[in-house]
Design an enzyme around this catalytic site. Structure first.
Site, mmCIF file in Angstrom:
data_model
loop_
_atom_site.group_PDB
_atom_site.id
_atom_site.type_symbol
_atom_site.label_atom_id
_atom_site.label_comp_id
_atom_site.label_asym_id
_atom_site.label_seq_id
_atom_site.Cartn_x
_atom_site.Cartn_y
_atom_site.Cartn_z
ATOM 1 N N PHE A 165 0.817 -1.221 0.000
ATOM 2 C CA PHE A 165 0.000 0.000 0.000
ATOM 3 C C PHE A 165 0.846 1.264 0.000
ATOM 4 C CE2 PHE A 165 0.821 -0.029 4.536
ATOM 5 C CZ PHE A 165 0.636 1.276 4.965
ATOM 6 N N LYS A 166 2.107 1.154 0.385
ATOM 7 C CA LYS A 166 2.973 2.335 0.405
ATOM 8 C C LYS A 166 3.130 2.946 -0.994
ATOM 9 C CE LYS A 166 3.557 1.541 4.765
ATOM 10 N NZ LYS A 166 4.787 1.290 5.482
ATOM 11 N N ASP A 167 2.946 2.130 -2.039
ATOM 12 C CA ASP A 167 3.041 2.659 -3.406
ATOM 13 C C ASP A 167 1.998 3.737 -3.671
ATOM 14 O OD1 ASP A 167 5.148 1.021 -4.345
ATOM 15 O OD2 ASP A 167 3.758 -0.624 -4.705
#
Length: 496
Positions: A112-114
């Protein structure tokens, strides 16, 4: 709109300054002076738009010193099918009746950091240009696994930047370590720290607020910034996917406009769920924000009691990105709930630094339990949940998402709440293949990429190309240091 420091409300900077600087000089985190409002009609209109257009709408509320052209440049550069494997950027999967998986892992590093770190390089370089700063930006990152790779991928070979990532030597999965230590790019560095994530995070924060270090960088034409969620430019993009998800549920006919939803988030550093709080207070109809923790349940205890106490055993778990005892973004929430009382924040977080503990006021305790529910589960419960979801719904989820599902089921059983619920699915199961396979009772004797092949057979989910490509990449970074040596490592890496 300007941004204040949680530890000095007199500090007022533009969004460009907040993003470029990363953290306030007093050690506080930047927060918006007010949370902008959006209407139900705004949300309904977003249902017909692309993810990039939804992002433009949200950013226009927070980045008021950016021009429309600058915001469009950022969102269109980040949210496209070159960077994500789906037109929707984030996917919604209907898990069971009234419950949806918000798949936030369709970006280049499968986490999810993307969603934030594909756009942060655009936000940061645009901010630097707007401010007229003529310095190389040195980005320091402490990671519990996913932020490091996502930041490295986002900033690799970005002109005018250097990025240095620190991760706990034995606190990330084999796939996460492989992703980071094989990273390409002429401006990147990766180093392991002896200890856990909190050691890495504390070390980075200490260096950030060191005047001596800042002066040394300035002498060499450099300045620090951050890609961790202490940087507002990392947190703001996460608000978008909660606004977007509600708009999509309305557009798909899954809910009526105005219906409330629950949001469940597996979290360690409190950034992802804090983004849900901001979305709610902008105007997204949210009933409960459900905070899911693993065995490192400091947030669960805090939300239930109002006492934050990191003086407890640290557990290395199969959900390593949540193996955290110091949740940085909680400071932002408490600043808002205390009525922007910077003196109170200094007192609480000074106590945390000195004693490892603080207790909030009764008024803040009540505000927390009104907004949040918290629960936790250990590794055995996480594995059981992975198997249950796989057996009952033919859905394969990673070890962090399973924590969220387990905590949500406990919440529903305890409260009888039938509100439709969105669960943030934060990573591809392939990033934790061994743990996922073991949970569903499959053989785990192969090497990391043998496990990936086996999981592909079991899950029927295509192996992400970015992970498959790692198999033949050579390791570039192997250095392991003590936390006390981080500053020397940084100077050496930067050649100063």
């Amino acid at each position: 709109m300007f941004y204040k420091s949680t530890r000095n409300s007199e500090v007022k900077v533009s969004s460009a300054q907040a993003i470029a600087q990363g953290i306030s000089e007093d050690g506080g985190l930047f927060v918006p002076s007010e949370i902008p409002a959006i209407t139900l009609d705004d949300i309904k209109a977003l249902g017909e738009k692309s993810y990039a257009e939804r992002a433009f709408f949200v950013f226009s509320k927070y980045l008021t010193d950016f021009t429309e052209a600058e915001i469009r440049y950022c969102v269109e550069g980040a949210y496209n099918t070159k960077n994500f494997d789906t037109d929707n950027i984030a996917e919604l999967a209907h898990l069971f009746d009234g419950t949806y998986m918000l798949e936030l892992w369709h970006g280049p590093t499968c986490a999810f950091k993307d969603m934030a770190l594909q756009i942060l390089p655009y936000l940061l370089t645009t901010s630097i240009k707007k401010l007229g700063v003529d310095k190389k930006v040195v980005i320091l990152v402490a990671t519990s696994g996913d932020t490091g790779k996502a930041a490295l991928e986002g900033f690799k070979d970005v002109e005018g930047t250097e990025i240095l990532v620190f991760y706990p030597e034995d606190g990330v999965s084999a796939m996460q370590k492989k992703q980071m230590t094989t990273q390409e790019g002429g401006n990147v560095g990766v180093c392991a720290i002896k200890g856990n994530f909190d050691d890495a995070q504390t070390g980075v924060k200490t260096i950030f607020t060191s005047k001596e270090t800042a002066d040394k960088l300035a002498e060499n034409g450099m300045m620090f910034s951050s890609a961790n969620s202490i940087n507002w430019g990392r947190l703001a993009p996460q608000i978008i996917y909660y606004v977007s998800t509600y708009a999509q549920l309305v557009a798909d006919g899954e809910i009526e406009l105005g219906d409330k939803i629950n949001i469940v988030v597996p979290t360690g550093n409190f950034g992802n769920i804090l983004a849900g709080y901001y979305a709610k207070h902008m105007g997204v109809p949210v009933n409960k924000l459900i905070c899911a923790s693993n065995a490192n349940n400091v947030l669960t205890d805090f939300i239930k009691t109002g006492i934050y106490d990191r003086n407890r055993p640290f557990h290395t778990t199969i959900s390593p990105s949540m193996d955290i005892l110091i949740s940085s973004n909680l400071e932002r929430l408490l600043y808002h709930l205390s009525g922007s009382d910077d003196a109170q924040i200094r007192e609480w977080f000074g106590s945390l630094s000195k004693t490892g503990r603080y207790e909030v006021t009764d008024e803040v305790k009540k505000a927390i339990v009104d907004e949040f529910y918290a629960g936790c589960c250990d590794d055995e419960q996480t594995k059981a949940c992975i198997k249950e979801i796989y057996d009952e719904y033919s859905y394969t989820c990673d070890t962090h998402t399973a924590v969220a599902v387990k905590v949500y089921k406990d919440y529903a059983a305890a409260t009888g709440d039938k509100t439709k619920t969105v669960i943030a699915s934060t990573a591809s199961p392939y990033k934790f293949s061994g743990s996922v396979l073991a949970a569903i009772g499959k053989d785990t004797n192969a090497d990391e990429f043998g496990l990936v092949d086996e999981l592909a057979e079991v899950s029927k989910i295509p192996v992400p190309a970015s992970l498959a490509a790692l198999k033949d990449k050579e390791v570039r970074f192997t250095k392991v240091i003590d936390k006390a040596d981080m500053k020397d490592y940084i100077y050496s890496a930067l050649g100063i």
